[in-house]
Design an enzyme around this catalytic site. Structure first.
Site, PDB file in Angstrom:
ATOM      1  N   GLY A 187      -8.817  -3.585 -10.055  1.00  0.00           N
ATOM      2  CA  GLY A 187      -9.223  -2.467 -10.891  1.00  0.00           C
ATOM      3  C   GLY A 187      -8.069  -1.496 -11.061  1.00  0.00           C
ATOM      4  O   GLY A 187      -7.238  -1.354 -10.156  1.00  0.00           O
ATOM      5  N   GLN A 241      -4.034   6.457 -13.135  1.00  0.00           N
ATOM      6  CA  GLN A 241      -3.097   5.824 -12.190  1.00  0.00           C
ATOM      7  C   GLN A 241      -1.782   5.436 -12.870  1.00  0.00           C
ATOM      8  O   GLN A 241      -0.793   5.173 -12.194  1.00  0.00           O
ATOM      9  CB  GLN A 241      -3.724   4.559 -11.566  1.00  0.00           C
ATOM     10  CG  GLN A 241      -4.887   4.854 -10.634  1.00  0.00           C
ATOM     11  CD  GLN A 241      -5.455   3.573 -10.056  1.00  0.00           C
ATOM     12  OE1 GLN A 241      -6.331   2.945 -10.650  1.00  0.00           O
ATOM     13  NE2 GLN A 241      -4.953   3.164  -8.904  1.00  0.00           N
ATOM     14  N   CYS A 290      -6.535   0.542  -2.791  1.00  0.00           N
ATOM     15  CA  CYS A 290      -6.260   1.139  -4.100  1.00  0.00           C
ATOM     16  C   CYS A 290      -4.793   0.928  -4.416  1.00  0.00           C
ATOM     17  O   CYS A 290      -3.945   1.090  -3.532  1.00  0.00           O
ATOM     18  CB  CYS A 290      -6.580   2.637  -4.047  1.00  0.00           C
ATOM     19  SG  CYS A 290      -6.258   3.492  -5.592  1.00  0.00           S
ATOM     20  N   LEU A 291      -4.507   0.570  -5.669  1.00  0.00           N
ATOM     21  CA  LEU A 291      -3.106   0.347  -6.043  1.00  0.00           C
ATOM     22  C   LEU A 291      -2.283   1.633  -5.919  1.00  0.00           C
ATOM     23  O   LEU A 291      -1.069   1.570  -5.798  1.00  0.00           O
ATOM     24  CB  LEU A 291      -3.020  -0.211  -7.474  1.00  0.00           C
ATOM     25  CG  LEU A 291      -3.526  -1.656  -7.634  1.00  0.00           C
ATOM     26  CD1 LEU A 291      -3.601  -2.028  -9.107  1.00  0.00           C
ATOM     27  CD2 LEU A 291      -2.645  -2.639  -6.866  1.00  0.00           C
ATOM     28  N   HIS A 344     -15.451   3.145  -7.700  1.00  0.00           N
ATOM     29  CA  HIS A 344     -14.092   3.476  -7.257  1.00  0.00           C
ATOM     30  C   HIS A 344     -13.235   3.932  -8.451  1.00  0.00           C
ATOM     31  O   HIS A 344     -12.567   4.964  -8.385  1.00  0.00           O
ATOM     32  CB  HIS A 344     -13.458   2.249  -6.581  1.00  0.00           C
ATOM     33  CG  HIS A 344     -12.027   2.429  -6.183  1.00  0.00           C
ATOM     34  ND1 HIS A 344     -11.612   2.454  -4.861  1.00  0.00           N
ATOM     35  CD2 HIS A 344     -10.896   2.574  -6.921  1.00  0.00           C
ATOM     36  CE1 HIS A 344     -10.308   2.622  -4.814  1.00  0.00           C
ATOM     37  NE2 HIS A 344      -9.835   2.685  -6.050  1.00  0.00           N
ATOM     38  N   GLU A 345     -13.272   3.154  -9.541  1.00  0.00           N
ATOM     39  CA  GLU A 345     -12.459   3.485 -10.723  1.00  0.00           C
ATOM     40  C   GLU A 345     -12.960   4.746 -11.410  1.00  0.00           C
ATOM     41  O   GLU A 345     -12.169   5.564 -11.883  1.00  0.00           O
ATOM     42  CB  GLU A 345     -12.431   2.316 -11.712  1.00  0.00           C
ATOM     43  CG  GLU A 345     -11.838   1.018 -11.168  1.00  0.00           C
ATOM     44  CD  GLU A 345     -10.487   1.195 -10.493  1.00  0.00           C
ATOM     45  OE1 GLU A 345      -9.716   2.105 -10.882  1.00  0.00           O
ATOM     46  OE2 GLU A 345     -10.206   0.429  -9.546  1.00  0.00           O
ATOM     47  N   HIS A 365     -11.562   7.844  -9.973  1.00  0.00           N
ATOM     48  CA  HIS A 365     -10.200   8.172 -10.417  1.00  0.00           C
ATOM     49  C   HIS A 365     -10.221   9.101 -11.632  1.00  0.00           C
ATOM     50  O   HIS A 365      -9.362   9.960 -11.778  1.00  0.00           O
ATOM     51  CB  HIS A 365      -9.425   6.900 -10.800  1.00  0.00           C
ATOM     52  CG  HIS A 365      -8.816   6.181  -9.641  1.00  0.00           C
ATOM     53  ND1 HIS A 365      -7.820   6.742  -8.864  1.00  0.00           N
ATOM     54  CD2 HIS A 365      -9.019   4.937  -9.141  1.00  0.00           C
ATOM     55  CE1 HIS A 365      -7.452   5.871  -7.930  1.00  0.00           C
ATOM     56  NE2 HIS A 365      -8.173   4.764  -8.073  1.00  0.00           N
TER      57      HIS A 365
HETATM   58  C1  QAP Z   1     -10.327  -0.776  -6.377  1.00  0.00           C
HETATM   59  O1  QAP Z   1      -8.317  -1.815  -5.740  1.00  0.00           O
HETATM   60  C2  QAP Z   1     -11.347  -1.497  -5.561  1.00  0.00           C
HETATM   61  O2  QAP Z   1      -3.109  -1.723  -0.756  1.00  0.00           O
HETATM   62  C3  QAP Z   1      -9.190  -1.674  -6.827  1.00  0.00           C
HETATM   63  O3  QAP Z   1      -1.070  -3.452  -0.972  1.00  0.00           O
HETATM   64  C4  QAP Z   1     -11.245  -1.571  -4.180  1.00  0.00           C
HETATM   65  O4  QAP Z   1      -7.143  -3.357  -6.826  1.00  0.00           O
HETATM   66  C5  QAP Z   1     -12.426  -2.075  -6.168  1.00  0.00           C
HETATM   67  C6  QAP Z   1      -4.153  -3.486  -3.750  1.00  0.00           C
HETATM   68  C7  QAP Z   1     -12.231  -2.226  -3.441  1.00  0.00           C
HETATM   69  C8  QAP Z   1     -13.398  -2.722  -5.430  1.00  0.00           C
HETATM   70  C9  QAP Z   1     -13.294  -2.816  -4.060  1.00  0.00           C
HETATM   71  C10 QAP Z   1      -4.136  -2.588  -2.712  1.00  0.00           C
HETATM   72  C11 QAP Z   1      -3.108  -4.376  -3.871  1.00  0.00           C
HETATM   73  C12 QAP Z   1      -5.204  -3.476  -4.766  1.00  0.00           C
HETATM   74  C13 QAP Z   1      -3.116  -2.589  -1.791  1.00  0.00           C
HETATM   75  C14 QAP Z   1      -7.252  -2.665  -5.851  1.00  0.00           C
HETATM   76  C15 QAP Z   1      -2.064  -3.499  -1.914  1.00  0.00           C
HETATM   77  C16 QAP Z   1      -2.067  -4.385  -2.962  1.00  0.00           C
HETATM   78  C17 QAP Z   1      -6.283  -2.676  -4.740  1.00  0.00           C
HETATM   79 CO    CO Z   2      -7.954   3.048  -6.940  1.00  0.00          CO
END
Ligand code: QAP
Ligand code: CO
Length: 167
Positions: free
Chosen positions: A45, A50, A93-94, A135-136, A139
């Site tokens: 996401g 972001q 989270c990215l 989550h999104e 943001h």
């Molecule tokens: C949000 O999160 C989310 O730490 C999106 O090193 C989280 O894409 C939605 C990511 C949980 C649903 C459930 C995080 C990639 C990506 C990191 C992400 C990393 C590399 C997170």
């Molecule tokens: Co995020």
């Protein structure tokens, strides 16, 4: 085009985003670039703030390698309602790379939103998709998942992030 992702602690991530008014080429290019950026970073996401755009837009793709086809969701001007149940999920989270922690959210939600052409849509989501949407959507209101943690976990998270220690 792959966009730069803002990371914690960047104050831009804590600002509120404005609704989209024009469903034009500029929006479509941003949506395409956001999807490319999310896939490139191996995320599930990504919200417009972001990547430095304070508008109410996010993309989600929760499909895995086992799924037959990929499904990219594009949400514009979303409104969440009728949450029920609760689910605890280990979130990342990215914009907070390398850090994860359990967050409690609604298990089921309804979402009214628009597609890239400005057409009104409605979806009922549960499980991982519901978590990702919440989550999104946070943001768009300048809220990071670390703000959702219990006081104690949040204090520990901020300490670790300040020191640059990865969990
Ligand atoms: C949000 O999160 C989310 O730490 C999106 O090193 C989280 O894409 C939605 C990511 C949980 C649903 C459930 C995080 C990639 C990506 C990191 C992400 C990393 C590399 C997170
Ligand atoms: Co995020």
């Amino acid at each position: 085009m792959i966009l730069d992702i803002l990371t914690y602690p960047n104050s831009e991530l804590h600002k509120t985003s404005k609704p989209v008014q024009k469903f034009d080429k500029t929006l479509h290019t941003l949506l395409n670039n956001m999807a490319a950026t999310m896939y490139d970073a191996e995320g599930i996401g990504l919200a417009a703030p972001q990547v430095g755009q304070k508008i109410r837009v996010f993309v989600i793709d929760i499909t895995t390698e086992e799924d037959e086809e990929r499904k990219l969701y594009e949400f514009i001007n979303p409104k969440l309602s009728q949450g029920s149940g609760s689910i605890t999920f280990e979130e990342g989270c990215l914009s907070v790379p390398g850090f994860t922690e359990e967050v409690k959210r609604k298990e089921q939600i309804k979402v009214n939103y628009m597609d890239r052409f400005g057409k009104s849509k409605k979806i009922e989501a549960e499980g991982l998709l519901a978590v990702a949407i919440q989550h999104e959507n946070d943001h768009l209101d300048g809220i990071l998942f670390i703000e959702k943690l219990s006081i104690l976990k949040r204090r520990m998270a901020k300490k670790k992030l300040a020191k640059g220690i990865k969990l």
